[in-house]
Write an enzyme that holds these catalytic residues in place. Structure first.
Site, short mmCIF file in Angstrom:
data_model
loop_
_atom_site.label_atom_id
_atom_site.label_comp_id
_atom_site.label_asym_id
_atom_site.label_seq_id
_atom_site.Cartn_x
_atom_site.Cartn_y
_atom_site.Cartn_z
N GLY A 18 14.68 25.25 21.27
CA GLY A 18 13.64 26.17 21.77
C GLY A 18 14.24 27.53 22.09
O GLY A 18 15.29 27.60 22.73
N ARG A 79 14.83 23.27 15.10
CA ARG A 79 15.36 21.96 15.53
C ARG A 79 15.61 21.22 14.22
O ARG A 79 14.68 20.90 13.50
CB ARG A 79 14.35 21.22 16.38
N SER A 80 16.89 20.95 13.91
CA SER A 80 17.23 20.39 12.59
C SER A 80 17.36 18.87 12.61
O SER A 80 18.18 18.32 13.33
CB SER A 80 18.54 21.00 12.11
N ASP A 110 20.39 21.05 25.33
CA ASP A 110 21.27 19.88 25.17
C ASP A 110 21.35 19.36 23.74
O ASP A 110 22.42 18.96 23.29
CB ASP A 110 20.92 18.77 26.18
N SER A 112 21.22 21.12 21.00
CA SER A 112 22.07 22.05 20.25
C SER A 112 23.54 21.82 20.61
O SER A 112 24.43 21.84 19.74
CB SER A 112 21.71 23.49 20.60
N THR A 133 18.30 27.86 27.44
CA THR A 133 17.04 27.10 27.52
C THR A 133 16.29 27.52 28.77
O THR A 133 16.90 27.72 29.82
CB THR A 133 17.27 25.57 27.55
N ASP A 135 14.57 25.60 30.42
CA ASP A 135 14.39 24.41 31.28
C ASP A 135 15.39 24.31 32.44
O ASP A 135 15.15 23.58 33.40
CB ASP A 135 14.49 23.13 30.44
N ASP A 137 18.09 22.69 32.56
CA ASP A 137 18.40 21.28 32.77
C ASP A 137 19.81 20.89 32.32
O ASP A 137 20.05 19.73 31.99
CB ASP A 137 17.36 20.40 32.05
N ARG A 170 -11.85 27.77 44.00
CA ARG A 170 -11.54 26.69 43.06
C ARG A 170 -10.16 26.09 43.30
O ARG A 170 -9.28 26.74 43.88
CB ARG A 170 -11.57 27.23 41.63
N MET A 177 6.21 24.39 31.75
CA MET A 177 7.15 23.68 30.87
C MET A 177 8.37 23.17 31.63
O MET A 177 8.50 23.40 32.84
CB MET A 177 7.60 24.61 29.74
N ARG A 179 10.19 20.29 29.84
CA ARG A 179 10.44 19.01 29.15
C ARG A 179 10.39 17.87 30.15
O ARG A 179 9.32 17.51 30.58
CB ARG A 179 11.77 19.03 28.39
N LYS A 221 -7.93 27.28 53.89
CA LYS A 221 -7.22 27.99 52.81
C LYS A 221 -8.26 28.37 51.76
O LYS A 221 -9.14 27.57 51.43
CB LYS A 221 -6.18 27.06 52.16
N LYS A 254 -10.21 23.37 37.86
CA LYS A 254 -9.89 23.91 36.52
C LYS A 254 -8.41 23.62 36.22
O LYS A 254 -7.59 23.47 37.13
CB LYS A 254 -10.08 25.43 36.49
#
Ligand code: F6P
Length: 330
Positions: A18, A79-80, A110, A112, A133, A135, A137, A170, A177, A179, A221, A254
């Site tokens: 990514g 991504r191969s 990770d 890659s 990344t 992420d 992570d 609402r 994101m 993962r 609130k 929503k």
């Protein structure tokens, strides 16, 4: 971790997995450092796919003009699947050798870095990985390239959602994101005054969420935004919102899924600087015989971690961050 340095003359650089804001800044730093140390630098396009398809071109000074400030990756990414096979990796190796490339800098997450590790073990091509990344992570670095920008983007979007949530009284569920990691959710949640943050690493039963929402209702609130990290076992924002709707049918609920907009945009100053430091350090690491490692930043210091640890060891979310988020959301 430090091997007998080989004489490196040509390096290849690629971005894989990514895309993340700051990847261009990292490529630029690798190219600039390469030129500084009198190396030739080759761009490998579309990650490992380009290595297999011989989409490899020599980079010049002009290749990296005005890329520092741009999101995405000008080397493109992929991504191969083929690189996961030994036949694919053999083709990739043959292509690298045909260009005389002695070493690699791999920028990605990770998957890659796993590719770079395998490739070093099987073909002995020295590689340094850069954590690229959104992420965040990867073990072995406090922060990954792109994470800061992604959090800023998420917070900016949630601020806008907050306006409409308040205007209409609402409850919004916003999915971010990551993962299977909750780092973006935690930062975006703290930075946008979330009513609750749901992440894959920690249980947050629906009953607890209902209690939190009722408590906030009593406290008058005006709006509620719940941040949900993708990848959680109890489902994403949509599923959780449906469970809540069954218990609180009068709530106007929503759902917004932020999705790939978190991956785009100009990198923040933090990501530009992080990517620049790590890019230069990666080249210097290679020249000093640091192979099969990921270069990261820990307590503001450059640290090299064996790739194997970076991909296998778990990076834990900080319980202290969650405790603080809990205090702020009541
Ligand atoms: O790893 C980065 C990431 O954006 C994750 O947060 C997300 O789960 C995944 O990539 C999405 O991948 P794709 O772009 O292939 O849909």
């Amino acid at each position: 971790m430090t091997d007998q340095p080989i004489h490196i003359k040509k390096i290849g650089v690629l971005t894989s997995g990514g895309d993340a804001p700051g990847m261009n800044a990292a490529i630029r730093a690798v190219v600039r450092a390469g030129f500084y140390y009198k190396l030739e630098v080759y761009g490998i396009y579309r990650g490992y796919e380009g290595m297999i398809n011989n989409d490899i071109r020599k980079l010049e000074n002009k290749s990296i003009a005005h890329v520092l400030e741009r999101g995405g990756t000008f080397l493109k990414s992929a991504r191969s699947e083929e690189f996961k096979t030994i036949e694919g990796r053999q083709k990739a190796y043959d292509n690298l050798k045909s260009h005389g490339i002695d070493a690699l800098v791999v920028i990605g997450g990770d998957g890659s870095l796993t590719g770079a590790h395998l490739f070093y073990k099987e073909f002995g091509i020295p590689a340094v990985g850069l954590p690229g990344t959104i992420d965040n992570d990867l073990f072995g670095t406090d922060l990954t390239i792109g994470f800061d920008t992604a959090c800023n983007t998420a917070i900016e979007a949630i601020d806008k959602i907050r306006d409409t949530a308040t205007s209409h009284d609402r409850l919004f569920f916003v999915e971010v994101m990551g993962r299977d990691a909750g780092f973006i959710a935690i930062n975006a949640g703290i930075g946008s005054a979330a009513a609750a943050i749901l992440i894959p690493e920690k249980k947050f039963p629906v009953e607890k969420l209902i209690d939190r929402l009722k408590f906030r209702e009593k406290a008058k609130k005006e709006s509620n935004v719940v941040i949900v990290a993708e990848g959680g076992k109890s489902g994403g924002a949509q599923e959780i919102s449906e469970k809540v709707k069954k218990i609180l049918p009068t709530y106007d609920i929503k759902v917004t899924i932020l999705g790939h907009l978190q991956r785009g945009g100009a990198p923040s100053s933090f990501d530009r600087i992080l990517a620049s430091k790590l890019g230069v350090s990666a080249v210097e690491g290679l020249l000093h015989g640091k192979y099969d490692v990921m270069v990261g930043i820990i307590n503001n210091k450059i640290v090299f971690t064996p790739i194997k640890r970076a991909i296998v060891d778990d990076k834990q979310v900080d319980d202290e961050d969650l405790r603080i988020a809990g205090i702020l959301s009541t």
